[in-house]
Write a protein that holds these residues in place. Structure first.
Motif, PDB file in Angstrom:
ATOM      1  N   SER A   1       0.817  -1.215   0.000  1.00 53.35           N
ATOM      2  CA  SER A   1       0.000   0.000   0.000  1.00 53.35           C
ATOM      3  C   SER A   1       0.849   1.263   0.000  1.00 53.35           C
ATOM      4  CB  SER A   1      -0.916   0.009   1.231  1.00 53.35           C
ATOM      5  OG  SER A   1      -1.527   1.269   1.405  1.00 53.35           O
TER       6      SER A   1
ATOM      7  N   ALA B   1      -0.352   4.283   0.141  1.00 58.87           N
ATOM      8  CA  ALA B   1      -0.971   5.197   1.098  1.00 58.87           C
ATOM      9  C   ALA B   1      -0.438   4.932   2.496  1.00 58.87           C
ATOM     10  CB  ALA B   1      -2.484   5.047   1.065  1.00 58.87           C
TER      11      ALA B   1
ATOM     12  N   PRO C   1      -2.443  -2.751  -4.294  1.00 52.20           N
ATOM     13  CA  PRO C   1      -2.663  -2.749  -2.841  1.00 52.20           C
ATOM     14  C   PRO C   1      -3.812  -3.679  -2.442  1.00 52.20           C
ATOM     15  CG  PRO C   1      -2.460  -0.516  -3.682  1.00 52.20           C
ATOM     16  CD  PRO C   1      -2.597  -1.404  -4.873  1.00 52.20           C
TER      17      PRO C   1
ATOM     18  N   THR D   1      -5.664   8.735   4.410  1.00 49.78           N
ATOM     19  CA  THR D   1      -5.260   7.332   4.243  1.00 49.78           C
ATOM     20  C   THR D   1      -6.417   6.388   4.533  1.00 49.78           C
ATOM     21  OG1 THR D   1      -2.999   7.903   4.913  1.00 49.78           O
ATOM     22  CG2 THR D   1      -3.607   5.569   4.959  1.00 49.78           C
TER      23      THR D   1
ATOM     24  N   LEU E   1      -8.010   3.585   2.058  1.00 46.92           N
ATOM     25  CA  LEU E   1      -8.028   2.179   2.444  1.00 46.92           C
ATOM     26  C   LEU E   1      -9.453   1.639   2.516  1.00 46.92           C
ATOM     27  CD1 LEU E   1      -5.373   2.169   5.332  1.00 46.92           C
ATOM     28  CD2 LEU E   1      -5.043   1.438   2.960  1.00 46.92           C
TER      29      LEU E   1
ATOM     30  N   ASN F   1     -10.900   1.172  -1.008  1.00 51.45           N
ATOM     31  CA  ASN F   1     -10.296  -0.005  -1.628  1.00 51.45           C
ATOM     32  C   ASN F   1     -10.884  -1.287  -1.041  1.00 51.45           C
ATOM     33  OD1 ASN F   1      -8.531  -1.580  -3.198  1.00 51.45           O
ATOM     34  ND2 ASN F   1      -6.978  -1.568  -1.591  1.00 51.45           N
TER      35      ASN F   1
ATOM     36  N   ASP G   1      -6.251   3.561  -3.236  1.00 56.23           N
ATOM     37  CA  ASP G   1      -5.122   3.618  -2.315  1.00 56.23           C
ATOM     38  C   ASP G   1      -4.073   4.610  -2.810  1.00 56.23           C
ATOM     39  OD1 ASP G   1      -2.422   2.745  -1.203  1.00 56.23           O
ATOM     40  OD2 ASP G   1      -3.752   1.423  -0.082  1.00 56.23           O
TER      41      ASP G   1
END
Length: 210
Positions: free
Chosen positions: A52, A54, A114, A167, A171, A174, A183
């Motif tokens: 990831s 992020a 991610p 963030t 997340l 996603n 992400d």
């Protein structure tokens, strides 16, 4: 989130400086250091396991905040000129913006995909609770003691909270829709925020965004 203050408002401490940080300042920074070590560890682990960008960006912010918090504890740092402290905070934020941008570009070029990270979402939620409180306490204590290093460090704490929010959104999207570019978008959306905070710090103004 903690109190909102208009962009460009300056933090001034009216108290007299001492070569040794006050006990309250020391406790605030020790708590910050312990938290940032935990946050950094979880964020980096989650970033590696989930691929990831992020979370890697969020982890890099944790590292910058760790360095900023440690700086306040150095003997005599509260007597350093406010201009130098503000500019140091600005440089840290500019460096962070560059790290985030680099990570984002590399993730796109290398085609990272991610995955869902429950650990990553948990640590960003926790940061959204912890960092605004720390930022508010640091601002209050900086005004009371006139500790310019602590005032500058409050910028880092505020930025950490906002980056945690960005963030978490990336997340979460996603995880909900399984679209990997959410992400990456979260990592890149953080860059203007970091640059803005860096400019405020460089010019001696503190934008309390949380």
């Amino acid at each position: 989130m903690a109190e909102l203050v208009q962009p460009g408002q300056q933090v001034h401490g009216g108290g007299r400086h001492s070569a040794k940080p006050a006990a309250v300042v020391v406790w605030l920074q020790v708590i910050t250091l312990v938290w940032m070590l935990a946050e950094l560890s979880v964020a980096v682990y989650a970033a590696i396991t989930a691929h990831s960008p992020a979370l890697l960006a969020f982890g890099s912010d944790s590292l910058v905040e760790l360095l900023s918090a440690a700086l306040v504890l150095l003997p005599g740092i509260s007597t350093v000129s406010e201009r130098r402290v503000d500019r140091s905070a600005g440089v840290l934020l500019f460096v962070l913006a560059g790290v985030v941008t680099t990570v984002g570009v590399l993730s796109f070029v290398l085609g990272w995909q991610p995955r869902v990270s429950h650990a990553g979402m948990a640590i960003t939620v926790a940061a959204l609770i912890v960092m605004p409180v720390l930022a508010a306490l640091k601002r209050r204590e900086a005004r009371r003691t006139g500790n310019t290093a602590l005032a500058a460090d409050s910028i880092q704490s505020a930025t950490c909270a906002w980056l945690a929010l960005v963030t978490l959104i990336g997340l979460g999207l996603n995880a909900a829709f399984h679209i990997a570019w959410f992400d990456l978008a979260a990592a890149l959306v953080a860059v203007p925020l970091l640059l803005r905070e860096g400019l405020f710090a460089w010019h001696g103004h503190v934008c309390h965004c949380c």
